[in-house]
Motif scaffolding. Structure first.
Motif, PDB file in Angstrom:
ATOM      1  N   LEU A  83      -7.185   2.192 -10.061  1.00  0.00           N
ATOM      2  CA  LEU A  83      -6.806   1.147  -9.106  1.00  0.00           C
ATOM      3  C   LEU A  83      -6.492  -0.168  -9.813  1.00  0.00           C
ATOM      4  N   ILE A  84      -7.250  -0.488 -10.857  1.00  0.00           N
ATOM      5  CA  ILE A  84      -7.001  -1.730 -11.592  1.00  0.00           C
ATOM      6  C   ILE A  84      -5.652  -1.668 -12.299  1.00  0.00           C
ATOM      7  N   TYR A  85      -5.396  -0.584 -12.995  1.00  0.00           N
ATOM      8  CA  TYR A  85      -4.108  -0.442 -13.686  1.00  0.00           C
ATOM      9  C   TYR A  85      -2.954  -0.441 -12.687  1.00  0.00           C
ATOM     10  N   SER A  86      -3.100   0.278 -11.597  1.00  0.00           N
ATOM     11  CA  SER A  86      -2.025   0.362 -10.606  1.00  0.00           C
ATOM     12  C   SER A  86      -1.779  -0.986  -9.953  1.00  0.00           C
ATOM     13  N   GLY A  87      -2.854  -1.709  -9.632  1.00  0.00           N
ATOM     14  CA  GLY A  87      -2.681  -3.021  -9.006  1.00  0.00           C
ATOM     15  C   GLY A  87      -1.919  -3.983  -9.893  1.00  0.00           C
ATOM     16  N   GLY A  88      -2.257  -4.013 -11.178  1.00  0.00           N
ATOM     17  CA  GLY A  88      -1.532  -4.885 -12.090  1.00  0.00           C
ATOM     18  C   GLY A  88      -0.087  -4.462 -12.278  1.00  0.00           C
ATOM     19  N   ALA A  89       0.146  -3.159 -12.341  1.00  0.00           N
ATOM     20  CA  ALA A  89       1.519  -2.672 -12.531  1.00  0.00           C
ATOM     21  C   ALA A  89       2.369  -2.899 -11.294  1.00  0.00           C
ATOM     22  N   ILE A  90       1.794  -2.757 -10.113  1.00  0.00           N
ATOM     23  CA  ILE A  90       2.550  -2.950  -8.875  1.00  0.00           C
ATOM     24  C   ILE A  90       3.017  -4.395  -8.764  1.00  0.00           C
ATOM     25  N   ALA A  91       2.127  -5.331  -9.062  1.00  0.00           N
ATOM     26  CA  ALA A  91       2.483  -6.742  -8.912  1.00  0.00           C
ATOM     27  C   ALA A  91       3.620  -7.143  -9.849  1.00  0.00           C
ATOM     28  N   SER A  92       3.552  -6.718 -11.092  1.00  0.00           N
ATOM     29  CA  SER A  92       4.574  -7.134 -12.062  1.00  0.00           C
ATOM     30  C   SER A  92       5.881  -6.378 -11.886  1.00  0.00           C
ATOM     31  N   ASN A  93       5.810  -5.096 -11.598  1.00  0.00           N
ATOM     32  CA  ASN A  93       7.028  -4.291 -11.508  1.00  0.00           C
ATOM     33  C   ASN A  93       7.774  -4.479 -10.198  1.00  0.00           C
ATOM     34  N   THR A  94       7.127  -5.040  -9.191  1.00  0.00           N
ATOM     35  CA  THR A  94       7.836  -5.325  -7.946  1.00  0.00           C
ATOM     36  C   THR A  94       8.972  -6.307  -8.183  1.00  0.00           C
ATOM     37  N   PHE A  95       8.730  -7.336  -8.999  1.00  0.00           N
ATOM     38  CA  PHE A  95       9.782  -8.300  -9.320  1.00  0.00           C
ATOM     39  C   PHE A  95      10.934  -7.624 -10.056  1.00  0.00           C
ATOM     40  N   ILE A  96      10.602  -6.749 -10.992  1.00  0.00           N
ATOM     41  CA  ILE A  96      11.639  -6.091 -11.790  1.00  0.00           C
ATOM     42  C   ILE A  96      12.522  -5.211 -10.914  1.00  0.00           C
ATOM     43  N   LEU A  97      11.889  -4.385 -10.074  1.00  0.00           N
ATOM     44  CA  LEU A  97      12.672  -3.489  -9.226  1.00  0.00           C
ATOM     45  C   LEU A  97      13.440  -4.258  -8.161  1.00  0.00           C
ATOM     46  N   LYS A  98      12.863  -5.323  -7.628  1.00  0.00           N
ATOM     47  CA  LYS A  98      13.575  -6.142  -6.636  1.00  0.00           C
ATOM     48  C   LYS A  98      14.851  -6.709  -7.234  1.00  0.00           C
ATOM     49  N   GLY A  99      14.766  -7.264  -8.455  1.00  0.00           N
ATOM     50  CA  GLY A  99      15.958  -7.792  -9.094  1.00  0.00           C
ATOM     51  C   GLY A  99      16.997  -6.726  -9.361  1.00  0.00           C
ATOM     52  N   TYR A 100      16.552  -5.518  -9.677  1.00  0.00           N
ATOM     53  CA  TYR A 100      17.489  -4.419  -9.917  1.00  0.00           C
ATOM     54  C   TYR A 100      18.189  -4.008  -8.622  1.00  0.00           C
ATOM     55  N   ILE A 101      17.439  -3.901  -7.533  1.00  0.00           N
ATOM     56  CA  ILE A 101      18.033  -3.491  -6.258  1.00  0.00           C
ATOM     57  C   ILE A 101      18.921  -4.598  -5.699  1.00  0.00           C
ATOM     58  N   ASP A 102      18.606  -5.861  -5.994  1.00  0.00           N
ATOM     59  CA  ASP A 102      19.458  -6.962  -5.534  1.00  0.00           C
ATOM     60  C   ASP A 102      20.873  -6.842  -6.081  1.00  0.00           C
ATOM     61  N   SER A 103      21.019  -6.224  -7.255  1.00  0.00           N
ATOM     62  CA  SER A 103      22.350  -6.075  -7.853  1.00  0.00           C
ATOM     63  C   SER A 103      23.161  -4.954  -7.210  1.00  0.00           C
ATOM     64  N   VAL A 104      22.516  -4.147  -6.376  1.00  0.00           N
ATOM     65  CA  VAL A 104      23.216  -3.058  -5.682  1.00  0.00           C
ATOM     66  C   VAL A 104      23.863  -3.623  -4.416  1.00  0.00           C
ATOM     67  N   SER A 105      25.133  -3.355  -4.226  1.00  0.00           N
ATOM     68  CA  SER A 105      25.858  -3.908  -3.089  1.00  0.00           C
ATOM     69  C   SER A 105      25.288  -3.401  -1.769  1.00  0.00           C
ATOM     70  N   THR A 106      25.153  -4.317  -0.813  1.00  0.00           N
ATOM     71  CA  THR A 106      24.687  -3.932   0.524  1.00  0.00           C
ATOM     72  C   THR A 106      25.737  -3.157   1.304  1.00  0.00           C
ATOM     73  N   GLU A 107      26.959  -3.106   0.786  1.00  0.00           N
ATOM     74  CA  GLU A 107      28.003  -2.310   1.445  1.00  0.00           C
ATOM     75  C   GLU A 107      27.627  -0.829   1.468  1.00  0.00           C
ATOM     76  N   LEU A 108      26.904  -0.394   0.473  1.00  0.00           N
ATOM     77  CA  LEU A 108      26.433   0.987   0.467  1.00  0.00           C
ATOM     78  C   LEU A 108      25.488   1.234   1.634  1.00  0.00           C
ATOM     79  N   ASP A 109      24.590   0.295   1.896  1.00  0.00           N
ATOM     80  CA  ASP A 109      23.675   0.427   3.024  1.00  0.00           C
ATOM     81  C   ASP A 109      24.438   0.457   4.343  1.00  0.00           C
ATOM     82  N   ASP A 110      25.413  -0.462   4.478  1.00  0.00           N
ATOM     83  CA  ASP A 110      26.181  -0.528   5.722  1.00  0.00           C
ATOM     84  C   ASP A 110      26.987   0.748   5.947  1.00  0.00           C
ATOM     85  N   ALA A 111      27.581   1.283   4.857  1.00  0.00           N
ATOM     86  CA  ALA A 111      28.364   2.513   4.996  1.00  0.00           C
ATOM     87  C   ALA A 111      27.469   3.686   5.392  1.00  0.00           C
TER      88      ALA A 111
END
Length: 318
Positions: free
Chosen positions: A184-212
């Motif tokens: 739980l300790i390792y997962s909690g620390g990894a979740i907090a830091s990697n959320t920013f990384i994955l969010k920035g990666y998904i932000d680069s994906v066009s929302t047109e794909l979602d709309d289509a």
């Protein structure tokens, strides 16, 4: 000169200016094989300095690894200290590691903690990164700021809180072990830091794909499963690797939280071969460190194709 014989002297003059110098300039320009100019003296010195720094850095990294490999396979190496002696190939240090220590138990514990940490982190981070990237909800910015501030607190600073949390959970769930608390300790620390990384990666994906996809009848969960996950697979693979490698490298938390040698991870278990004169065997420690790198290297080789496999997916056809 055969080319110039076809023209008169007047043909080599344009607006009372001779054309011959222009032809000579064009002829000289063709001598350059590329647009890159030759290196100057400062450029040569800078390039040489760069090579010196790179070779020095490679030596700093390779030399300890080379000493570890030599000590692990050197039969004339003493049990207490790693010394420069004549080399004699032997596997006695590996035999000591498997017969006189709990190395296989430590490997099993580490693989269990690392695998559970990677799976739990991957599942939760894939949802949190997608939610923070695609949804706008109340408290979004405040929660992101809270996650960022929490990362500034060292993990070891919360050791008292970890013991308290374990006592509370264990009183409710008797089967809750210290290894599960470590997950739980390792997962909690990894979740907090990697959320920013994955969010920035998904932000680069066009929302047109979602709309289509939604026009075709996909729900939000279908968009997450069919669109986002395949595109984000390279980043998810990196997150899984980081989460898996973390328990292999950490010594402090397992050494404090895990009190029974039967439950030690590899880092905590191997350290007992160097800090106690009763069990000290530094060549065996080197052999254990060499074997520890094998699961990480194998996992990286198995997943390296996944790092780039999803980069070409998700393109919008025009």
């Amino acid at each position: 000169m055969k080319l110039f014989n076809r023209f008169n002297r007047d043909d080599l003059v344009i607006n009372k200016k001779p054309l011959l110098p222009f032809l000579r300039f064009r002829k000289k320009e063709r001598l350059y094989l590329s647009d890159r100019q030759p290196l100057t003296l400062m450029g040569i010195l800078g390039l040489g300095l760069s090579y010196v720094v790179l070779f020095a850095w490679a030596f700093i990294i390779i030399w300890p690894l080379l000493q570890m490999v030599i000590s692990a396979f050197n039969g004339k190496q003493g049990a207490y200290l790693m010394q420069n002696t004549n080399f004699e190939f032997s596997l006695k240090h590996f035999e000591y590691l498997f017969s006189e220590t709990l190395y296989l138990t430590w490997v099993k514990n580490t693989l269990f903690i690392s695998g559970a940490t990677a799976i739990l982190t991957l599942i939760i981070v894939s949802f949190t990164g997608y939610a923070y990237s695609r949804y706008r909800f109340k408290g979004r910015k405040a929660s992101l700021m809270a996650i960022m501030l929490i990362q500034t607190i060292p993990t070891f600073a919360g050791i008292t809180a970890f013991f308290t949390m374990h006592s509370i959970i264990a009183s409710v769930i008797p089967q809750f072990t210290r290894q599960m608390m470590l997950i739980l300790i390792y997962s909690g620390g990894a979740i907090a830091s990697n959320t920013f990384i994955l969010k920035g990666y998904i932000d680069s994906v066009s929302t047109e794909l979602d709309d289509a996809a939604k026009i075709d009848g996909c729900s939000n969960m279908d968009v997450y499963r069919l669109i986002i996950l395949p595109i984000a697979r390279p980043m998810l693979t990196i997150i899984a690797l980081w989460s898996f490698i973390g328990p292999f490298m950490d010594y402090m938390l397992p050494r404090v939280l895990l009190t029974n040698p039967q439950s030690y991870t590899l880092a905590a278990g191997l350290f007992t071969l160097t800090n106690d004169f009763r069990t000290m065997n530094q060549p065996a420690f080197a052999a254990g460190g060499l074997l520890t790198a094998i699961p990480i290297a194998v996992l990286f080789m198995l997943l390296q194709d996944q790092l780039v496999s999803g980069l070409a997916k998700g393109a919008v056809k025009g």
